[in-house]
Design a protein around this motif. Sequence first.
Motif, PDB file in Angstrom:
ATOM      1  N   PRO A 346       0.802  -1.232   0.000  1.00 47.71           N
ATOM      2  CA  PRO A 346       0.000   0.000   0.000  1.00 47.71           C
ATOM      3  C   PRO A 346       0.832   1.277   0.000  1.00 47.71           C
ATOM      4  O   PRO A 346       0.489   2.236  -0.691  1.00 47.71           O
ATOM      5  CB  PRO A 346      -0.824  -0.126   1.295  1.00 47.71           C
ATOM      6  CG  PRO A 346      -0.934  -1.589   1.537  1.00 47.71           C
ATOM      7  CD  PRO A 346       0.382  -2.151   1.091  1.00 47.71           C
ATOM      8  N   ILE A 347       1.950   1.298   0.744  1.00 42.43           N
ATOM      9  CA  ILE A 347       2.716   2.549   0.795  1.00 42.43           C
ATOM     10  C   ILE A 347       3.510   2.744  -0.494  1.00 42.43           C
ATOM     11  O   ILE A 347       3.674   3.876  -0.964  1.00 42.43           O
ATOM     12  CB  ILE A 347       3.626   2.609   2.047  1.00 42.43           C
ATOM     13  CG1 ILE A 347       3.923   4.078   2.381  1.00 42.43           C
ATOM     14  CG2 ILE A 347       4.908   1.812   1.866  1.00 42.43           C
ATOM     15  CD1 ILE A 347       4.501   4.303   3.761  1.00 42.43           C
ATOM     16  N   GLN A 348       3.981   1.675  -1.123  1.00 48.53           N
ATOM     17  CA  GLN A 348       4.639   1.801  -2.428  1.00 48.53           C
ATOM     18  C   GLN A 348       3.640   2.317  -3.470  1.00 48.53           C
ATOM     19  O   GLN A 348       3.966   3.185  -4.283  1.00 48.53           O
ATOM     20  CB  GLN A 348       5.215   0.457  -2.881  1.00 48.53           C
ATOM     21  CG  GLN A 348       6.484   0.039  -2.169  1.00 48.53           C
ATOM     22  CD  GLN A 348       7.124  -1.197  -2.804  1.00 48.53           C
ATOM     23  OE1 GLN A 348       6.531  -1.851  -3.675  1.00 48.53           O
ATOM     24  NE2 GLN A 348       8.317  -1.534  -2.358  1.00 48.53           N
ATOM     25  N   PHE A 349       2.423   1.776  -3.426  1.00 48.10           N
ATOM     26  CA  PHE A 349       1.371   2.182  -4.366  1.00 48.10           C
ATOM     27  C   PHE A 349       1.028   3.663  -4.184  1.00 48.10           C
ATOM     28  O   PHE A 349       0.951   4.427  -5.156  1.00 48.10           O
ATOM     29  CB  PHE A 349       0.137   1.310  -4.136  1.00 48.10           C
ATOM     30  CG  PHE A 349      -1.065   1.689  -4.956  1.00 48.10           C
ATOM     31  CD1 PHE A 349      -1.114   1.413  -6.309  1.00 48.10           C
ATOM     32  CD2 PHE A 349      -2.153   2.314  -4.359  1.00 48.10           C
ATOM     33  CE1 PHE A 349      -2.233   1.760  -7.070  1.00 48.10           C
ATOM     34  CE2 PHE A 349      -3.273   2.661  -5.103  1.00 48.10           C
ATOM     35  CZ  PHE A 349      -3.306   2.388  -6.467  1.00 48.10           C
ATOM     36  N   ALA A 350       0.816   4.074  -2.921  1.00 49.35           N
ATOM     37  CA  ALA A 350       0.442   5.460  -2.643  1.00 49.35           C
ATOM     38  C   ALA A 350       1.572   6.413  -3.013  1.00 49.35           C
ATOM     39  O   ALA A 350       1.320   7.486  -3.588  1.00 49.35           O
ATOM     40  CB  ALA A 350       0.079   5.613  -1.161  1.00 49.35           C
ATOM     41  N   GLY A 356       3.428  10.385  -9.344  1.00 45.32           N
ATOM     42  CA  GLY A 356       3.062  10.276 -10.753  1.00 45.32           C
ATOM     43  C   GLY A 356       3.767   9.156 -11.486  1.00 45.32           C
ATOM     44  O   GLY A 356       3.991   9.229 -12.696  1.00 45.32           O
ATOM     45  N   GLU A 357       4.097   8.097 -10.756  1.00 44.76           N
ATOM     46  CA  GLU A 357       4.789   6.951 -11.356  1.00 44.76           C
ATOM     47  C   GLU A 357       3.823   5.781 -11.519  1.00 44.76           C
ATOM     48  O   GLU A 357       2.836   5.668 -10.793  1.00 44.76           O
ATOM     49  CB  GLU A 357       5.978   6.531 -10.483  1.00 44.76           C
ATOM     50  CG  GLU A 357       7.032   7.624 -10.330  1.00 44.76           C
ATOM     51  CD  GLU A 357       8.093   7.265  -9.305  1.00 44.76           C
ATOM     52  OE1 GLU A 357       7.994   6.179  -8.696  1.00 44.76           O
ATOM     53  OE2 GLU A 357       9.021   8.071  -9.096  1.00 44.76           O
ATOM     54  N   GLU A 358       4.110   4.903 -12.447  1.00 48.40           N
ATOM     55  CA  GLU A 358       3.276   3.724 -12.707  1.00 48.40           C
ATOM     56  C   GLU A 358       4.054   2.469 -12.307  1.00 48.40           C
ATOM     57  O   GLU A 358       5.071   2.132 -12.907  1.00 48.40           O
ATOM     58  CB  GLU A 358       2.904   3.664 -14.185  1.00 48.40           C
ATOM     59  CG  GLU A 358       2.134   2.410 -14.596  1.00 48.40           C
ATOM     60  CD  GLU A 358       0.897   2.156 -13.733  1.00 48.40           C
ATOM     61  OE1 GLU A 358       0.833   1.052 -13.161  1.00 48.40           O
ATOM     62  OE2 GLU A 358       0.047   3.050 -13.631  1.00 48.40           O
ATOM     63  N   ILE A 359       3.595   1.795 -11.245  1.00 47.40           N
ATOM     64  CA  ILE A 359       4.310   0.604 -10.767  1.00 47.40           C
ATOM     65  C   ILE A 359       3.372  -0.594 -10.602  1.00 47.40           C
ATOM     66  O   ILE A 359       3.674  -1.532  -9.873  1.00 47.40           O
ATOM     67  CB  ILE A 359       5.038   0.885  -9.439  1.00 47.40           C
ATOM     68  CG1 ILE A 359       4.038   1.260  -8.327  1.00 47.40           C
ATOM     69  CG2 ILE A 359       6.103   1.960  -9.592  1.00 47.40           C
ATOM     70  CD1 ILE A 359       4.636   1.221  -6.939  1.00 47.40           C
TER      71      ILE A 359
END
Length: 423
Positions: A346-350, A356-359
């Motif tokens: 969740p923290i990597q996603f947020a 503004g990155e897509e992971i």
Amino acid sequence: MKEDFLHYLWKFKKFDTLNLKTSQKEELLIIKTGDYLELAGPDFFNAQITIGNQKWAGNVEIHLKSSDWYLHHHERDSAYENVILHVVWEHDTEIFRKDNTEISVLILKDYVSPETISNYYALTSPKSWIFCEKQISQIDDFIFKNWQERLFFERLERKSKPVYDLLEETNNDWEAVLFCLLAKNFGLNTNGTSFLQMAKAIPFSIIRKESFTLLNLESLLFGCAGLLDSEKEDVYFKDLKFAYFYIIHKYQLEKNYVEPVQFFKHRPDNFPTIRLSQLANLYQKEQNLFSKIITLKSVKDIYEVFDVSVSLYWQNHFQFDKESPKKAKKLSKSFVDLLIINTIIPIQFAYAKVMGEEISEDLITLLDEVSPEKNSIIEKFNSFGLKSKNAFETQSLLQLKNEYCNKNHCLKCAIGTELLKGD
């Protein structure tokens, strides 16, 4: 028959649209069904239709019976003045606007195939656990996998909301946010709230300054969690208490209320004393934990970061004043897996979203490496032939059960809509 089925039929035009007529036998052509916003007011906004030779633009309202218009008091609501078509299953009365002009009606049951109706009743027949339990394993693999991905990110959006809330509370201090999330998840379900309150009570700037001394870190965590409030003969307890009072005096910290931590019904390895010592050891070992966490791409690397144990005292204690056989008490692989699912992902996603990155693919790849969760919901899906191979699949299934199956949202679910099509 439920109204959401009629919404589904209209939205996706799952009826014979070639020879439509209104209840007054006027030819009806649907140009645009409208936007299904699920807001107050009419069901579909900005629809476009032609009735006879007249083109109309406006809203569409859907009911099981025409008389439901009056049952719901729409005649008193100005939001319904722009309704250009009343779509119903049964037409039992005429409906008029305030200016006494009649609203055209489409009787939907005249244009829906018996097969579609049969599939709907089969899908919504009484369930023992979920409606589609006998058919779910037969869903096309391509459809199911695409739906799994959507479910996963829906769940991730929900899990990341506390991240954004904490960002506001901490003045966008990502390190502080991570500390709060880790504390909550170290507390598990029973002590999660208490541990989160404890973490919020300690300005993270103090954690940064005191992270070089393990005793000081433990004293802060134990003291703010209320575990040093009593009096004990234990020497280590006294050392922690002395250090705690020194630190709160040094930084002028106020004592905040924290719900009492619970030992009851916990396995000793999950006692709050052990989890807090492990958390202190983690922050003593990793001085820039957030910077490291945000870049981790493999489970192996995460296990290395979380390769922590308890301090020396807690290797032969579970509680103060009660000695036990010596044990390293390292964080287990299964516990770190929970941290990956509930904190790291969740923290990597947020963070990526804010930057503004897509992971998305990276997150799926990471969870593909994590063992599937074990709980009653996953076991039930397994019994229906859905054998989960990893945590990505189990997270998707939990979202499916909690947000779709439990709420009977079959017609918003890709599985339900696929089964509705029939063979």
